[in-house]
Design an enzyme around this catalytic site. Structure first.
Site, PDB file in Angstrom:
ATOM      1  N   PHE A  92      -1.440  11.159  -5.298  1.00 29.44           N
ATOM      2  CA  PHE A  92      -2.696  11.885  -5.468  1.00 29.44           C
ATOM      3  C   PHE A  92      -2.786  12.370  -6.912  1.00 29.44           C
ATOM      4  O   PHE A  92      -1.755  12.535  -7.586  1.00 29.44           O
ATOM      5  CB  PHE A  92      -2.767  13.067  -4.497  1.00 29.44           C
ATOM      6  CG  PHE A  92      -2.995  12.667  -3.067  1.00 29.44           C
ATOM      7  CD1 PHE A  92      -4.215  12.885  -2.449  1.00 29.44           C
ATOM      8  CD2 PHE A  92      -1.982  12.066  -2.323  1.00 29.44           C
ATOM      9  CE1 PHE A  92      -4.430  12.515  -1.131  1.00 29.44           C
ATOM     10  CE2 PHE A  92      -2.188  11.689  -1.003  1.00 29.44           C
ATOM     11  CZ  PHE A  92      -3.416  11.915  -0.409  1.00 29.44           C
ATOM     12  N   LYS A 117      -1.580   6.048   5.594  1.00 28.73           N
ATOM     13  CA  LYS A 117      -0.909   4.804   5.985  1.00 28.73           C
ATOM     14  C   LYS A 117      -1.852   3.610   5.928  1.00 28.73           C
ATOM     15  O   LYS A 117      -1.468   2.533   5.488  1.00 28.73           O
ATOM     16  CB  LYS A 117      -0.348   4.924   7.406  1.00 28.73           C
ATOM     17  CG  LYS A 117       0.919   5.719   7.540  1.00 28.73           C
ATOM     18  CD  LYS A 117       1.521   5.595   8.915  1.00 28.73           C
ATOM     19  CE  LYS A 117       0.539   5.865  10.024  1.00 28.73           C
ATOM     20  NZ  LYS A 117      -0.077   7.198   9.965  1.00 28.73           N
ATOM     21  N   ALA A 155      -1.107   7.131  18.789  1.00 32.18           N
ATOM     22  CA  ALA A 155       0.354   7.080  18.805  1.00 32.18           C
ATOM     23  C   ALA A 155       0.999   8.299  19.441  1.00 32.18           C
ATOM     24  O   ALA A 155       2.174   8.251  19.791  1.00 32.18           O
ATOM     25  CB  ALA A 155       0.890   6.913  17.390  1.00 32.18           C
ATOM     26  N   LYS A 185     -10.692  13.805  11.119  1.00 29.85           N
ATOM     27  CA  LYS A 185     -10.246  12.975  10.015  1.00 29.85           C
ATOM     28  C   LYS A 185     -11.348  12.153   9.365  1.00 29.85           C
ATOM     29  O   LYS A 185     -11.204  11.684   8.238  1.00 29.85           O
ATOM     30  CB  LYS A 185      -9.135  12.036  10.490  1.00 29.85           C
ATOM     31  CG  LYS A 185      -7.857  12.765  10.887  1.00 29.85           C
ATOM     32  CD  LYS A 185      -6.804  11.817  11.403  1.00 29.85           C
ATOM     33  CE  LYS A 185      -6.255  10.950  10.310  1.00 29.85           C
ATOM     34  NZ  LYS A 185      -5.119  10.121  10.767  1.00 29.85           N
ATOM     35  N   TRP A 216      -5.372   3.666  -3.742  1.00 34.49           N
ATOM     36  CA  TRP A 216      -6.656   4.332  -3.528  1.00 34.49           C
ATOM     37  C   TRP A 216      -7.488   4.302  -4.812  1.00 34.49           C
ATOM     38  O   TRP A 216      -8.679   4.028  -4.782  1.00 34.49           O
ATOM     39  CB  TRP A 216      -6.427   5.777  -3.092  1.00 34.49           C
ATOM     40  CG  TRP A 216      -7.662   6.475  -2.605  1.00 34.49           C
ATOM     41  CD1 TRP A 216      -8.127   6.530  -1.329  1.00 34.49           C
ATOM     42  CD2 TRP A 216      -8.603   7.221  -3.401  1.00 34.49           C
ATOM     43  NE1 TRP A 216      -9.292   7.258  -1.268  1.00 34.49           N
ATOM     44  CE2 TRP A 216      -9.619   7.700  -2.527  1.00 34.49           C
ATOM     45  CE3 TRP A 216      -8.702   7.535  -4.756  1.00 34.49           C
ATOM     46  CZ2 TRP A 216     -10.685   8.468  -2.968  1.00 34.49           C
ATOM     47  CZ3 TRP A 216      -9.768   8.301  -5.202  1.00 34.49           C
ATOM     48  CH2 TRP A 216     -10.743   8.753  -4.294  1.00 34.49           C
ATOM     49  N   ARG A 272      -5.499  -1.209  13.333  1.00 39.84           N
ATOM     50  CA  ARG A 272      -6.233  -0.793  14.527  1.00 39.84           C
ATOM     51  C   ARG A 272      -7.710  -0.563  14.215  1.00 39.84           C
ATOM     52  O   ARG A 272      -8.099  -0.350  13.066  1.00 39.84           O
ATOM     53  CB  ARG A 272      -5.643   0.504  15.080  1.00 39.84           C
ATOM     54  CG  ARG A 272      -4.271   0.363  15.683  1.00 39.84           C
ATOM     55  CD  ARG A 272      -3.729   1.719  16.104  1.00 39.84           C
ATOM     56  NE  ARG A 272      -3.460   2.577  14.961  1.00 39.84           N
ATOM     57  CZ  ARG A 272      -3.208   3.881  15.024  1.00 39.84           C
ATOM     58  NH1 ARG A 272      -3.198   4.481  16.201  1.00 39.84           N
ATOM     59  NH2 ARG A 272      -2.964   4.580  13.947  1.00 39.84           N
ATOM     60  N   THR A 316      -4.578   3.256   4.106  1.00 39.45           N
ATOM     61  CA  THR A 316      -4.831   2.968   2.693  1.00 39.45           C
ATOM     62  C   THR A 316      -3.645   2.245   2.070  1.00 39.45           C
ATOM     63  O   THR A 316      -3.814   1.270   1.324  1.00 39.45           O
ATOM     64  CB  THR A 316      -5.118   4.281   1.931  1.00 39.45           C
ATOM     65  OG1 THR A 316      -6.269   4.914   2.508  1.00 39.45           O
ATOM     66  CG2 THR A 316      -5.377   4.022   0.462  1.00 39.45           C
ATOM     67  N   PHE A 342       0.742   7.689  13.009  1.00 44.65           N
ATOM     68  CA  PHE A 342       1.542   8.867  12.705  1.00 44.65           C
ATOM     69  C   PHE A 342       2.863   8.463  12.049  1.00 44.65           C
ATOM     70  O   PHE A 342       2.874   7.618  11.177  1.00 44.65           O
ATOM     71  CB  PHE A 342       1.723   9.750  13.940  1.00 44.65           C
ATOM     72  CG  PHE A 342       0.411  10.285  14.475  1.00 44.65           C
ATOM     73  CD1 PHE A 342      -0.476  10.959  13.644  1.00 44.65           C
ATOM     74  CD2 PHE A 342       0.047  10.077  15.800  1.00 44.65           C
ATOM     75  CE1 PHE A 342      -1.687  11.424  14.118  1.00 44.65           C
ATOM     76  CE2 PHE A 342      -1.167  10.550  16.286  1.00 44.65           C
ATOM     77  CZ  PHE A 342      -2.028  11.224  15.447  1.00 44.65           C
TER      78      PHE A 342
END
Length: 557
Positions: free
Chosen positions: A382, A71, A274, A105, A410, A94, A73, A302
């Site tokens: 991806f 999200k 979240a 992560k 990305w 954030r 990215t 999330f």
């Protein structure tokens, strides 16, 4: 993508923060620089009159896998894409918590050619906002214990009913439940306590829902730290704590200005999780973005059932915000995961599995429409995604009447998000979004919970433990029943059971107890088992982070 080329791009394209501020129409005199590439933005730059006609875009997602679905990215990439098509856009996100950075992560500043810079600085301490929140929170804890020990407990606080723990910005399971005050009478009163992670602090939640410094002071004063022997709530202002707490937050209340890798403005502020809090940046930061840019792109943690719902029901109602469109990030691998495909096999082309996972995407589209908002699906692509798999998703969206775009930010930066940017602009220009909250704050507590559980989660029933029922009676008695609800539950399922993947149905949401964030302004029904202090995984991301003799940090990307 060649990572060495990326490093060259990062090094060569960093602009002095004064140039980034100038893009927002902010003079050098009106920013508070933190070095060459970071600055604080004073609250005086927020102008409600300038917000009229500006566009707010929310980025949320389908139910994530353990690796996250990109999200941040996508939010950064969309901002780059909007600027590419001539729209003055800023991303508002954030701040990263050190818990995920060193835990599962890793860094949380985007990735590839869709990241915010300086990435290493942002991920590690940044401007000290989390430290200020941590210190303010723990100051209240110290004053509370000192009152009981040194001030004869004149407030008649029952040590068995203290709810205020301490916090630290680290995953540390060993500190979840502790005993303090050991060592004799001089060391304080012996009692049970524990630690939460800083992102779960009510001070964090209050900061992100405040409109200015004095509003923050009032919210901090309203924090309930425990109860008397007569079951009356004890608040921070009774301990004369909120003045000093707010003094510690003097600079932390100002949003941080940095830049994307393509030199566009990024405003970063606050970082509640979240699954246990509201999961979005501050109202102040969002209003700052809307005051200074034409489009403010923001994200909620999330999926739509967690950060998305809380952004729309809590933050938007408290802040008077109205999103103009919602981007729903989906990945091929997540859809296959919801079809039951094992992690080791997610890279293998499997259009059927993608189709089998579509009910999860369809539910999240439905969730956005519950708020009378226009969803746009962004397929975060991806390299392992096949064209056949992508076609399965685009065909589904077309049947549902939903715009869909492939996002390759990305790998390609803004160029890879132009399709998404155009889809968002088109959705905004149609003016079909008419934001309507899911519930009214004045509804009974049970009605608010059950509305979310049935409409957003897809639950059949809501069940309350004996303890939860007793707490609801207490909330009604002490006047907290008109607060909104911020349900804490697993992020890995629409239900409160993480093993129920895809789009479960017929399940019962079990509310086992409540937490209170009376200062921030919400109550927290806890569904299932949720930890407010995470633990490190068996192989923490911290093991991959290193620094060389020249101070160059690796392993955060």
């Amino acid at each position: 993508m060649n990572l060495s080329d990326l490093e060259i791009a990062k090094a060569s394209k960093m602009r002095p923060i004064q140039e980034i501020a100038a893009k927002l129409g902010v003079s050098e005199e009106d920013i508070r620089p933190y070095g060459k590439y970071v600055a604080k933005l004073p609250l005086k730059l927020i102008d409600e009159s300038k917000m009229k006609g500006k566009k707010l875009i929310l980025v949320t997602a389908i139910t994530p896998t353990t690796a996250g679905e990109g999200k941040t990215t996508a939010s950064i990439g969309l901002t780059e894409g909007l600027n590419k098509i001539g729209i003055n856009a800023a991303v508002v996100i954030r701040e990263p918590s050190l818990g995920p950075v060193f835990g599962m992560k890793g860094g949380a500043a985007g990735g590839g050619y869709a990241q915010v810079l300086p990435m290493e600085y942002i991920n590690l301490h940044f401007t000290g906002d989390f430290a200020a929140i941590e210190k303010a929170h723990n100051l209240l804890a110290a004053l509370l214990d000192n009152h009981i020990h040194s001030q004869k407990n004149t407030l008649n606080i029952d040590p068995r009913k203290i709810t205020w723990k301490r916090v630290m910005d680290m995953n540390e399971r060993a500190l979840r439940d502790i005993v303090i005050g050991l060592g004799g009478p001089a060391q304080g009163v012996v009692r049970e306590s524990g630690f939460d992670i800083t992102a779960a602090s009510e001070v964090m939640a209050a900061l992100c829902l405040s409109k200015d410094l004095m509003d923050l002071k009032e919210k901090l004063g309203n924090i309930i730290v425990g109860y008397t022997f007569q079951d009356e709530p004890v608040r921070a202002h009774q301990l004369k704590a909120n003045g000093a707490m707010t003094a510690l937050m003097k600079h932390a209340i100002m949003p941080n200005l940095v830049q994307t890798i393509e030199g566009n403005p990024a405003i970063i502020h606050g970082g509640p999780f979240a699954n246990i809090a509201q999961g979005s940046n501050s109202i102040i930061a969002t209003k700052m973005g809307l005051s200074l840019a034409d489009y403010a792109v923001t994200e909620a943690g999330f999926a739509s059932d967690l950060g998305g719902e809380k952004f729309l029901d809590l933050k938007c109602q408290y802040g008077g915000l109205k999103p103009d469109a919602v981007v729903l990030v989906a990945t091929i691998r997540a859809l296959k995961s919801h079809a039951g495909i094992a992690s080791a096999n997610l890279k293998e082309p499997n259009p059927k599995a993608v189709a089998d996972g579509l009910p999860n995407l369809e539910k999240h589209i439905e969730n956005i429409r519950h708020f009378m908002l226009v969803p746009i699906v962004a397929i975060n692509k991806f390299s392992t995604d096949s064209e056949d798999e992508i076609t399965v998703v685009t065909d589904c969206c077309k049947k549902l009447g939903v715009e869909v775009a492939v996002c390759e930010a990305w790998e390609k930066g803004g160029e890879g998000a132009i399709e998404l940017a155009k889809a968002v602009k088109q959705a905004v220009d149609t003016g079909k979004s008419h934001f309507t909250p899911l519930y009214d704050f004045n509804w009974p507590i049970e009605q608010k919970i059950e509305t979310i559980a049935r409409k957003i989660y897809g639950a059949a029933e809501v069940e309350y433990s004996v303890k939860a029922k007793q707490q609801i009676k207490l909330f009604n008695k002490i006047g907290l029943d008109k607060l909104p609800v911020c349900i804490a539950k697993t992020q890995y399922s629409l239900s409160d059971d993480p093993v129920l993947i895809n789009r479960p149905s017929g399940f019962t949401v079990k509310i086992r107890e409540f937490d209170i964030a009376a200062g921030a302004g919400f109550i927290i029904p806890i569904a299932g088992t949720i930890m407010r202090m995470p633990g490190l995984p068996s192989k923490p991301a911290a093991e991959n982070i290193d620094i060389d003799a020249d101070g160059n940090i690796s392993g955060l990307f």
